[in-house]
Scaffold this motif. Structure first.
Motif, short mmCIF file in Angstrom:
data_model
loop_
_atom_site.label_atom_id
_atom_site.label_comp_id
_atom_site.label_asym_id
_atom_site.label_seq_id
_atom_site.Cartn_x
_atom_site.Cartn_y
_atom_site.Cartn_z
N VAL A 292 -5.43 -13.33 -0.82
CA VAL A 292 -4.67 -13.04 -2.04
C VAL A 292 -3.16 -13.00 -1.82
O VAL A 292 -2.40 -12.98 -2.78
CB VAL A 292 -5.12 -11.71 -2.69
N VAL A 293 -2.71 -12.99 -0.56
CA VAL A 293 -1.28 -12.95 -0.31
C VAL A 293 -0.77 -14.24 0.35
O VAL A 293 0.45 -14.40 0.54
CB VAL A 293 -0.87 -11.74 0.56
N LYS A 294 -1.66 -15.13 0.70
CA LYS A 294 -1.25 -16.39 1.34
C LYS A 294 -0.26 -17.13 0.47
O LYS A 294 -0.45 -17.27 -0.74
CB LYS A 294 -2.47 -17.27 1.60
N GLY A 295 0.80 -17.61 1.11
CA GLY A 295 1.82 -18.36 0.39
C GLY A 295 2.88 -17.48 -0.24
O GLY A 295 3.91 -17.98 -0.71
N ARG A 296 2.65 -16.17 -0.28
CA ARG A 296 3.63 -15.25 -0.88
C ARG A 296 4.21 -14.29 0.16
O ARG A 296 5.37 -13.91 0.07
CB ARG A 296 2.97 -14.43 -1.98
N PHE A 297 3.38 -13.87 1.11
CA PHE A 297 3.81 -12.91 2.13
C PHE A 297 3.95 -13.61 3.48
O PHE A 297 3.19 -14.54 3.79
CB PHE A 297 2.78 -11.80 2.29
N THR A 298 4.89 -13.13 4.29
CA THR A 298 5.08 -13.66 5.63
C THR A 298 5.24 -12.51 6.62
O THR A 298 6.11 -11.65 6.42
CB THR A 298 6.31 -14.56 5.71
N VAL A 299 4.41 -12.51 7.64
CA VAL A 299 4.51 -11.49 8.69
C VAL A 299 5.29 -12.07 9.86
O VAL A 299 5.16 -13.25 10.19
CB VAL A 299 3.10 -11.01 9.13
N SER A 300 6.11 -11.23 10.47
CA SER A 300 6.85 -11.63 11.66
C SER A 300 7.00 -10.41 12.56
O SER A 300 6.76 -9.28 12.13
CB SER A 300 8.22 -12.20 11.29
N ARG A 301 7.36 -10.66 13.80
CA ARG A 301 7.54 -9.52 14.70
C ARG A 301 8.63 -9.81 15.73
O ARG A 301 8.93 -10.98 16.00
CB ARG A 301 6.23 -9.14 15.39
N ASP A 302 9.18 -8.75 16.25
CA ASP A 302 10.20 -8.82 17.29
C ASP A 302 9.66 -7.97 18.44
O ASP A 302 9.72 -6.75 18.38
CB ASP A 302 11.52 -8.28 16.77
N LYS A 303 9.13 -8.64 19.45
CA LYS A 303 8.51 -7.91 20.56
C LYS A 303 9.52 -7.03 21.28
O LYS A 303 9.20 -5.93 21.72
CB LYS A 303 7.88 -8.88 21.55
N ALA A 304 10.73 -7.53 21.42
CA ALA A 304 11.76 -6.77 22.15
C ALA A 304 12.07 -5.45 21.44
O ALA A 304 12.42 -4.46 22.09
CB ALA A 304 13.02 -7.60 22.28
N LYS A 305 11.89 -5.44 20.12
CA LYS A 305 12.17 -4.23 19.35
C LYS A 305 10.89 -3.47 18.99
O LYS A 305 10.95 -2.49 18.24
CB LYS A 305 12.92 -4.59 18.07
N LEU B 55 7.22 -7.50 7.15
CA LEU B 55 6.44 -8.18 6.12
C LEU B 55 7.37 -8.56 4.98
O LEU B 55 7.86 -7.68 4.26
CB LEU B 55 5.30 -7.30 5.60
N GLN B 56 7.62 -9.83 4.83
CA GLN B 56 8.40 -10.34 3.71
C GLN B 56 7.44 -10.63 2.57
O GLN B 56 6.52 -11.43 2.72
CB GLN B 56 9.16 -11.61 4.11
N MET B 57 7.67 -9.97 1.45
CA MET B 57 6.77 -10.11 0.31
C MET B 57 7.54 -10.73 -0.85
O MET B 57 8.50 -10.12 -1.36
CB MET B 57 6.21 -8.74 -0.10
N ASN B 58 7.13 -11.91 -1.25
CA ASN B 58 7.75 -12.62 -2.37
C ASN B 58 6.75 -12.77 -3.50
O ASN B 58 5.54 -12.62 -3.31
CB ASN B 58 8.24 -13.99 -1.91
N SER B 59 7.27 -13.08 -4.67
CA SER B 59 6.42 -13.29 -5.86
C SER B 59 5.43 -12.13 -6.03
O SER B 59 4.23 -12.35 -6.24
CB SER B 59 5.66 -14.62 -5.74
N LEU B 60 5.94 -10.94 -5.93
CA LEU B 60 5.08 -9.77 -6.01
C LEU B 60 4.43 -9.64 -7.39
O LEU B 60 5.03 -10.01 -8.41
CB LEU B 60 5.86 -8.50 -5.68
N LYS B 61 3.21 -9.13 -7.39
CA LYS B 61 2.43 -8.96 -8.61
C LYS B 61 2.04 -7.48 -8.76
O LYS B 61 1.97 -6.76 -7.75
CB LYS B 61 1.16 -9.79 -8.54
N PRO B 62 1.77 -7.04 -9.97
CA PRO B 62 1.35 -5.64 -10.14
C PRO B 62 0.16 -5.27 -9.27
O PRO B 62 0.06 -4.12 -8.79
CB PRO B 62 1.01 -5.56 -11.63
N GLU B 63 -0.74 -6.22 -9.02
CA GLU B 63 -1.92 -5.92 -8.19
C GLU B 63 -1.58 -5.75 -6.71
O GLU B 63 -2.45 -5.39 -5.92
CB GLU B 63 -3.00 -6.99 -8.37
#
Length: 118
Positions: free
Chosen positions: A62-75, A80-88
């Motif tokens: 349900v979040v594919k194409g709208r959310f992007t997960v990333s990480r910084d191991k050193a930190k 979580l970048q969340m775009n096109s957010l919906k009430p659900e």
């Protein structure tokens, strides 16, 4: 003592964007998966997105194409970048750390509220 501290939640309008951050301390998570779960009122906690130590990611359908997960191991951090957010998408979002070869998180953050208004 392991601590995961989330930030970045809040109130946003339908179609808006938010970026969640989670900073870990008390251990190195470089060999772990890190990611995000969410729990809406009256519902079970569910996986949103997880990234492994090698950089591969898994998303809830349900979040594919709208959310992007990333990480910084050193930190010791995950985002979580969340775009096109919906009430659900309204829920408490939890940062999580998952040990190697495990499917259930070993550590959880305290949660951050995301509310999407229609």
């Amino acid at each position: 003592q392991v601590q995961l501290v989330e930030s970045g939640g809040g109130l946003v309008q339908d179609g808006g964007s938010l970026r969640l951050s989670c900073a870990g301390s008390g251990s190195s998570f470089s060999i772990n998966s890190m990611g995000w779960y969410r729990q809406a009122p009256g519902r079970q906690r569910e996986l949103v997105a997880v990234m492994t130590s090698t950089g591969s990611s898994t998303y809830a359908e349900v979040v594919k194409g709208r959310f992007t997960v990333s990480r910084d191991k050193a930190k010791n951090s995950v985002y979580l970048q969340m775009n096109s957010l919906k009430p659900e998408d309204t829920a408490v979002y939890y940062c999580a750390v998952i040990g190697p070869f495990k499917t259930v998180p070993d550590y959880w953050g305290q949660g951050t509220q995301v509310t999407v208004s229609s």
